[in-house]
Design an enzyme around this catalytic site. Structure first.
Site, PDB file in Angstrom:
ATOM      1  N   GLY A 169     -11.900 -44.088 -43.920  1.00  0.00           N
ATOM      2  CA  GLY A 169     -13.181 -44.329 -43.286  1.00  0.00           C
ATOM      3  C   GLY A 169     -14.053 -45.164 -44.196  1.00  0.00           C
TER       4      GLY A 169
ATOM      5  CD  GLN B  51     -18.378 -45.540 -48.006  1.00  0.00           C
ATOM      6  OE1 GLN B  51     -17.946 -45.414 -46.878  1.00  0.00           O
ATOM      7  NE2 GLN B  51     -17.695 -45.147 -49.069  1.00  0.00           N
TER       8      GLN B  51
ATOM      9  CB  CYS C  57     -16.113 -40.642 -51.430  1.00  0.00           C
ATOM     10  SG  CYS C  57     -17.379 -41.774 -50.799  1.00  0.00           S
ATOM     11  CG  LEU C  58     -12.898 -45.813 -49.927  1.00  0.00           C
ATOM     12  CD1 LEU C  58     -12.855 -46.867 -48.826  1.00  0.00           C
ATOM     13  CD2 LEU C  58     -11.665 -45.904 -50.808  1.00  0.00           C
TER      14      LEU C  58
ATOM     15  CG  HIS D  58     -16.513 -38.441 -46.202  1.00  0.00           C
ATOM     16  ND1 HIS D  58     -16.157 -37.903 -47.420  1.00  0.00           N
ATOM     17  CD2 HIS D  58     -16.863 -39.735 -46.456  1.00  0.00           C
ATOM     18  CE1 HIS D  58     -16.292 -38.832 -48.363  1.00  0.00           C
ATOM     19  NE2 HIS D  58     -16.718 -39.948 -47.804  1.00  0.00           N
ATOM     20  CD  GLU D  59     -16.380 -42.469 -43.672  1.00  0.00           C
ATOM     21  OE1 GLU D  59     -17.283 -43.227 -44.033  1.00  0.00           O
ATOM     22  OE2 GLU D  59     -15.436 -42.129 -44.425  1.00  0.00           O
TER      23      GLU D  59
ATOM     24  CG  HIS E 188     -20.909 -42.436 -46.511  1.00  0.00           C
ATOM     25  ND1 HIS E 188     -21.254 -42.541 -47.834  1.00  0.00           N
ATOM     26  CD2 HIS E 188     -19.576 -42.212 -46.497  1.00  0.00           C
ATOM     27  CE1 HIS E 188     -20.172 -42.389 -48.592  1.00  0.00           C
ATOM     28  NE2 HIS E 188     -19.133 -42.178 -47.806  1.00  0.00           N
TER      29      HIS E 188
END
Ligand code: ZN
Length: 188
Positions: free
Chosen positions: A46, A51, A99-100, A141-142, A145
């Protein structure tokens, strides 16, 4: 299309609520195409617009389950409902996520088992997604953000301290730090 740099924890765009997408312009379409490419290159399941430095309420997701069934899309202006959390501590083997924007690390976190997400797609059509398990985790999670919340913000005190230590060591936790998939390879 292009692979975009991914902001790392500490950049203000990751810690502020994103704005509603008023209109899906050509610019937004191009952003989403780049986000798919960036997510796949990372690789990640995702990617939310903040991000890549864009404070808009949209995210892409991509996940292949054990039966090789692909599940992929974009959600614009999503609204999320979730089932209440099961009480108890997360299982580090089964409930760890990454997480990226805090690349190369994973920590256990309890998430709701079931969510319902509604929003729109690129063409303005209504999207309604009801999922459980890992897909529900990705959605939570997304979605976080878009509200300026990283999963590391939700960890236990002990893991949060570890996160701070890692961030200090790597020079993260401040504005303007990013990595680019295919160049920096921090996730993989
Ligand atoms: Zn993330």
């Amino acid at each position: 299309m292009a692979v975009l740099p991914i902001r790392i924890m500490g950049d203000p765009v990751l810690h502020s609520p994103a704005s509603v997408v008023e209109e899906v312009t050509d610019e937004v379409r191009a952003l989403i195409a780049d986000m798919f490419e960036t997510m796949d290159a990372a690789p990640g399941v995702g990617l939310a617009a903040p991000q890549v430095g864009i404070p808009l309420r949209l995210y892409t997701y991509s996940y292949v389950d054990d039966d090789d069934r692909p599940w992929r899309g974009v959600l614009i202006n999503p609204v999320l409902w979730m089932a209440p959390l099961e009480p108890g501590d997360p299982d580090p083997d089964l409930e760890s996520e990454g997480c990226l924007s805090f690349p190369g690390e994973r920590f256990p976190l309890r998430r709701s088992e079931r969510v319902l997400v509604s929003g729109t797609d690129l063409d303005g059509a209504d999207v309604r997604i009801e999922v459980d398990g890992w897909r529900a985790r990705i959605m939570q999670h997304e979605f976080d953000h878009l509200d300026g919340i990283l999963y590391v913000d939700r960890l236990s005190d002990g893991d949060w301290k570890t996160v701070q230590k890692i961030a200090r060591k790597r020079g993260w936790g401040r504005a303007g730090v990013s990595w680019t998939p295919g160049i920096d390879d921090l996730e993989g």
